[in-house]
Design a protein around this motif. Structure first.
Motif, PDB file in Angstrom:
ATOM      1  N   TRP A   1    -115.169  66.887  45.729  1.00  0.00           N
ATOM      2  CA  TRP A   1    -116.333  66.801  46.412  1.00  0.00           C
ATOM      3  C   TRP A   1    -117.399  66.671  45.202  1.00  0.00           C
ATOM      4  O   TRP A   1    -117.059  67.477  44.121  1.00  0.00           O
ATOM      5  N   GLY A   2    -118.639  66.403  45.397  1.00  0.00           N
ATOM      6  CA  GLY A   2    -119.877  66.358  44.654  1.00  0.00           C
ATOM      7  C   GLY A   2    -121.061  66.507  45.367  1.00  0.00           C
ATOM      8  O   GLY A   2    -121.116  65.641  46.512  1.00  0.00           O
ATOM      9  N   TRP A   3    -121.862  67.460  44.980  1.00  0.00           N
ATOM     10  CA  TRP A   3    -123.078  67.791  45.718  1.00  0.00           C
ATOM     11  C   TRP A   3    -124.103  66.630  45.312  1.00  0.00           C
ATOM     12  O   TRP A   3    -124.257  66.839  43.818  1.00  0.00           O
ATOM     13  N   VAL A   4    -124.979  65.929  46.074  1.00  0.00           N
ATOM     14  CA  VAL A   4    -125.867  65.367  45.529  1.00  0.00           C
ATOM     15  C   VAL A   4    -127.272  65.474  46.702  1.00  0.00           C
ATOM     16  O   VAL A   4    -127.113  66.078  47.722  1.00  0.00           O
ATOM     17  N   ARG A   5    -128.305  65.014  46.078  1.00  0.00           N
ATOM     18  CA  ARG A   5    -129.550  64.925  47.018  1.00  0.00           C
ATOM     19  C   ARG A   5    -129.585  63.756  47.620  1.00  0.00           C
ATOM     20  O   ARG A   5    -129.574  62.621  46.820  1.00  0.00           O
ATOM     21  N   ASP A   6    -129.498  63.515  49.166  1.00  0.00           N
ATOM     22  CA  ASP A   6    -129.350  62.462  49.801  1.00  0.00           C
ATOM     23  C   ASP A   6    -130.745  61.864  49.704  1.00  0.00           C
ATOM     24  O   ASP A   6    -131.634  62.466  49.275  1.00  0.00           O
ATOM     25  N   HIS A   7    -131.003  60.391  49.922  1.00  0.00           N
ATOM     26  CA  HIS A   7    -132.144  59.814  49.697  1.00  0.00           C
ATOM     27  C   HIS A   7    -133.147  60.355  50.612  1.00  0.00           C
ATOM     28  O   HIS A   7    -134.257  60.087  50.563  1.00  0.00           O
ATOM     29  N   SER A   8    -132.731  60.757  51.739  1.00  0.00           N
ATOM     30  CA  SER A   8    -133.657  61.537  52.766  1.00  0.00           C
ATOM     31  C   SER A   8    -134.265  62.787  52.216  1.00  0.00           C
ATOM     32  O   SER A   8    -135.184  63.339  52.939  1.00  0.00           O
ATOM     33  N   GLY A   9    -133.663  63.324  51.243  1.00  0.00           N
ATOM     34  CA  GLY A   9    -134.062  64.476  50.753  1.00  0.00           C
ATOM     35  C   GLY A   9    -133.352  65.771  51.161  1.00  0.00           C
ATOM     36  O   GLY A   9    -133.433  66.706  50.672  1.00  0.00           O
ATOM     37  N   LYS A  10    -132.012  65.291  51.910  1.00  0.00           N
ATOM     38  CA  LYS A  10    -131.437  66.368  52.286  1.00  0.00           C
ATOM     39  C   LYS A  10    -130.147  66.782  51.500  1.00  0.00           C
ATOM     40  O   LYS A  10    -129.843  65.735  50.772  1.00  0.00           O
ATOM     41  N   ASP A  11    -129.764  68.002  51.797  1.00  0.00           N
ATOM     42  CA  ASP A  11    -128.273  68.299  50.814  1.00  0.00           C
ATOM     43  C   ASP A  11    -127.247  67.414  51.470  1.00  0.00           C
ATOM     44  O   ASP A  11    -127.227  67.165  52.660  1.00  0.00           O
ATOM     45  N   ARG A  12    -126.501  66.957  50.459  1.00  0.00           N
ATOM     46  CA  ARG A  12    -125.327  66.140  51.181  1.00  0.00           C
ATOM     47  C   ARG A  12    -124.147  66.348  49.976  1.00  0.00           C
ATOM     48  O   ARG A  12    -124.284  66.670  48.647  1.00  0.00           O
ATOM     49  N   VAL A  13    -122.821  66.312  50.311  1.00  0.00           N
ATOM     50  CA  VAL A  13    -121.643  66.498  49.582  1.00  0.00           C
ATOM     51  C   VAL A  13    -120.650  65.215  49.923  1.00  0.00           C
ATOM     52  O   VAL A  13    -120.401  64.993  51.237  1.00  0.00           O
ATOM     53  N   ASP A  14    -120.263  64.643  48.925  1.00  0.00           N
ATOM     54  CA  ASP A  14    -119.438  63.195  49.225  1.00  0.00           C
ATOM     55  C   ASP A  14    -118.092  63.978  48.376  1.00  0.00           C
ATOM     56  O   ASP A  14    -117.898  64.402  47.499  1.00  0.00           O
ATOM     57  N   TRP A  15    -116.975  63.234  49.059  1.00  0.00           N
ATOM     58  CA  TRP A  15    -115.953  63.227  48.528  1.00  0.00           C
ATOM     59  C   TRP A  15    -115.468  62.064  48.084  1.00  0.00           C
ATOM     60  O   TRP A  15    -115.286  60.972  48.962  1.00  0.00           O
ATOM     61  N   ARG A  16    -115.050  61.592  46.796  1.00  0.00           N
ATOM     62  CA  ARG A  16    -114.677  60.330  46.301  1.00  0.00           C
ATOM     63  C   ARG A  16    -113.089  60.551  45.636  1.00  0.00           C
ATOM     64  O   ARG A  16    -113.027  61.571  44.866  1.00  0.00           O
ATOM     65  N   PRO A  17    -112.462  59.689  45.778  1.00  0.00           N
ATOM     66  CA  PRO A  17    -111.055  59.345  44.794  1.00  0.00           C
ATOM     67  C   PRO A  17    -111.514  59.307  43.280  1.00  0.00           C
ATOM     68  O   PRO A  17    -112.607  59.196  42.947  1.00  0.00           O
ATOM     69  N   ARG A  18    -110.556  59.686  42.564  1.00  0.00           N
ATOM     70  CA  ARG A  18    -110.684  59.488  40.961  1.00  0.00           C
ATOM     71  C   ARG A  18    -110.867  58.055  40.813  1.00  0.00           C
ATOM     72  O   ARG A  18    -111.834  57.514  40.038  1.00  0.00           O
ATOM     73  N   GLU A  19    -110.215  57.127  41.658  1.00  0.00           N
ATOM     74  CA  GLU A  19    -110.289  55.864  41.200  1.00  0.00           C
ATOM     75  C   GLU A  19    -110.455  55.235  42.841  1.00  0.00           C
ATOM     76  O   GLU A  19    -110.356  56.063  43.669  1.00  0.00           O
ATOM     77  N   TYR A  20    -110.577  53.936  43.001  1.00  0.00           N
ATOM     78  CA  TYR A  20    -110.959  53.298  44.275  1.00  0.00           C
ATOM     79  C   TYR A  20    -109.533  53.842  45.165  1.00  0.00           C
ATOM     80  O   TYR A  20    -108.403  53.911  44.510  1.00  0.00           O
ATOM     81  N   TRP A  21    -109.594  53.839  46.302  1.00  0.00           N
ATOM     82  CA  TRP A  21    -108.709  54.315  47.335  1.00  0.00           C
ATOM     83  C   TRP A  21    -107.521  53.195  47.196  1.00  0.00           C
ATOM     84  O   TRP A  21    -107.821  51.989  46.921  1.00  0.00           O
ATOM     85  N   LYS A  22    -106.232  53.530  47.437  1.00  0.00           N
ATOM     86  CA  LYS A  22    -105.228  52.564  47.522  1.00  0.00           C
ATOM     87  C   LYS A  22    -105.369  52.170  48.994  1.00  0.00           C
ATOM     88  O   LYS A  22    -105.512  52.846  49.877  1.00  0.00           O
ATOM     89  N   ALA A  23    -105.093  50.720  49.268  1.00  0.00           N
ATOM     90  CA  ALA A  23    -104.999  50.141  50.561  1.00  0.00           C
ATOM     91  C   ALA A  23    -104.062  50.809  51.451  1.00  0.00           C
ATOM     92  O   ALA A  23    -102.941  51.182  51.074  1.00  0.00           O
ATOM     93  N   GLY A  24    -104.255  51.173  52.620  1.00  0.00           N
ATOM     94  CA  GLY A  24    -103.524  51.664  53.446  1.00  0.00           C
ATOM     95  C   GLY A  24    -103.592  53.279  53.626  1.00  0.00           C
ATOM     96  O   GLY A  24    -102.917  53.697  54.413  1.00  0.00           O
ATOM     97  N   THR A  25    -104.292  53.816  52.882  1.00  0.00           N
ATOM     98  CA  THR A  25    -104.338  55.296  52.677  1.00  0.00           C
ATOM     99  C   THR A  25    -105.104  55.780  54.027  1.00  0.00           C
ATOM    100  O   THR A  25    -105.998  55.300  54.497  1.00  0.00           O
ATOM    101  N   GLU A  26    -104.490  56.789  54.744  1.00  0.00           N
ATOM    102  CA  GLU A  26    -105.077  57.313  55.923  1.00  0.00           C
ATOM    103  C   GLU A  26    -105.552  58.800  55.254  1.00  0.00           C
ATOM    104  O   GLU A  26    -105.138  59.539  54.749  1.00  0.00           O
ATOM    105  N   VAL A  27    -106.632  59.029  55.822  1.00  0.00           N
ATOM    106  CA  VAL A  27    -107.651  60.148  55.290  1.00  0.00           C
ATOM    107  C   VAL A  27    -108.118  60.935  56.596  1.00  0.00           C
ATOM    108  O   VAL A  27    -108.571  60.496  57.387  1.00  0.00           O
ATOM    109  N   THR A  28    -107.920  62.436  56.508  1.00  0.00           N
ATOM    110  CA  THR A  28    -108.578  63.113  57.468  1.00  0.00           C
ATOM    111  C   THR A  28    -109.357  64.322  56.519  1.00  0.00           C
ATOM    112  O   THR A  28    -109.194  64.603  55.771  1.00  0.00           O
ATOM    113  N   LEU A  29    -110.635  64.628  57.503  1.00  0.00           N
ATOM    114  CA  LEU A  29    -111.357  65.686  57.083  1.00  0.00           C
ATOM    115  C   LEU A  29    -111.469  66.664  58.286  1.00  0.00           C
ATOM    116  O   LEU A  29    -111.833  66.406  59.163  1.00  0.00           O
TER     117      LEU A  29
END
Length: 396
Positions: free
Chosen positions: A183-211
């Protein structure tokens, strides 16, 4: 069976062989007068916190047993939702895994065993105070979608989040192949608080993800308020597609699974001013089709106001890839757009049909406005892994 609450820091219930004969005193409940130490009539005292009406939310439910052990504890709300928990060593106490949510009535059923082996069940309830302010969120991508290899999980909050670590602890990401990410916290372009989860590298094709955002009962801070529900979403990663845009060569290349699929002549943003394009890695946010583009909405005065076909959004600030037949003379020759990546009608129609939301666009060029910010669309890929991970409230 009867029980009585002690209106102090806990609710106390004294359990006899068949009927509870209790007298409430400060801080607890006294045993029956005829109870003998170590005898069959020795009661079990059960305590439950929180207690009473208007109890404080945001704390685990704690159940204790004195004079016996806990066999089981069941805590349910009015909708049938259950707070699971764990017994401590010795089975004298139990603590819920989740915190009590605001404005909720919980029923607590406790089964105990006395020291001489008898089983007793008691029930009580408590109600937490209502939230003064409720925080909500929006999630991307949408549930049960298939996205490109650059798509992050993105959570935008309605109100500010001061207690970022408390919130982040409740956000659980599960992948089908153990993908490393943060996770990484950023300020959204709208000015709101936002947190994104990105992989270290691009996802592998076929990966299934659940939050699983288990936020019910979490306080985001004074200005943000409480979360009063949980959230869940999931998606699948499609084929590995990467779009490479070279503004110096005025070429766009679509690659799939590491192989070149098609090269398209384009015209990017006009050099030397506010009409330049952004560089860095953008992620395709949406395929919006035919839309009205008005330069006044992006601070460019009355430069344009027209309907544009095959529009693919790359940033919140208004950079798109789209059909631009009015610039036909410049495709592959000169950058003459107002910041977008334009191409012919036929190329745009083909390209629009090939790409999907979440595909990364790797854009380079000598004369640009700079690198796309993390909150201007999905710009997390423009930070190194170390810098991105440092934006986590738990690992930074």
């Amino acid at each position: 069976m009867s029980h009585i609450r002690a209106r102090s820091a806990a609710v106390a219930v004294v359990l006899g062989a068949a009927l509870c004969a209790c007298s409430a005193g400060a801080g607890g409940v006294s045993p029956p007068a005829d109870a003998k130490p170590g005898g069959r009539d020795r009661p079990v005292t059960v305590t439950v916190t929180p207690d009473g009406e208007g109890a404080a939310a945001g704390k685990p439910v704690v159940v204790g047993a004195e004079g016996g052990t806990l066999s089981s504890v069941t805590v349910t709300d009015a909708a049938g939702g259950r707070l699971t928990g764990r017994k401590a060593a010795g089975k004298a106490s139990w603590t819920s895994d989740r915190k009590a949510a605001p404005g909720t009535t919980y029923t607590v059923e406790v089964r105990t065993r006395t020291r001489d082996g008898r089983k007793v069940t008691t029930r009580t309830s408590f109600t937490t105070a209502a939230a003064d302010r409720v925080n909500k969120l929006s999630l991307a991508p949408g549930k049960n979608t298939t996205v490109g290899v650059g798509q992050p999980l993105s959570v935008v909050f309605d109100h500010p989040v001061a207690r970022k670590a408390d919130v982040e602890k409740q956000l659980e990401v599960t992948t089908s192949n153990g993908t490393e990410g943060s996770w990484g916290w950023v300020r959204d372009h709208s000015g709101k608080d936002r947190v994104d989860w990105r992989p270290r590298e691009y996802w592998k094709a076929g990966t299934e993800v659940t939050l699983d955002a288990r936020l019910k009962g979490t306080d985001s801070g004074r200005a943000g308020g409480w979360f009063v529900r949980d959230y869940r979403t999931g998606f699948t990663v499609g084929a590995r597609q990467v779009v490479r845009v070279d503004l110096d060569r005025k070429r766009l290349t679509l690659e799939r699974n590491g192989k070149k699929v098609r090269e398209i002549l384009v015209s990017g943003g006009t050099p030397g001013g506010d009409k330049r394009s952004w560089k860095g890695t953008a992620v395709l946010m949406a395929k919006e089709g035919t839309i009205n583009m008005n330069s006044e909405t992006v601070g460019l005065g009355d430069a344009y106001d027209k309907m544009v076909d095959h529009s693919m959004r790359l940033t919140w600030s208004g950079m798109y890839a789209h059909a631009a037949p009015w610039n036909a003379a410049h495709f592959g020759r000169a950058n003459k757009s107002s910041g977008c990546i334009g191409m012919s009608d036929s190329d745009a129609a083909y390209f629009y049909g090939q790409v999907r939301v979440g595909d990364p666009f790797e854009i380079k060029g000598a004369d640009t406005k700079g690198t796309i910010a993390e909150g201007n669309g999905y710009g997390a890929w423009n930070l190194s892994w170390e810098r991105w991970r440092a934006r986590s409230a738990l690992h930074g």
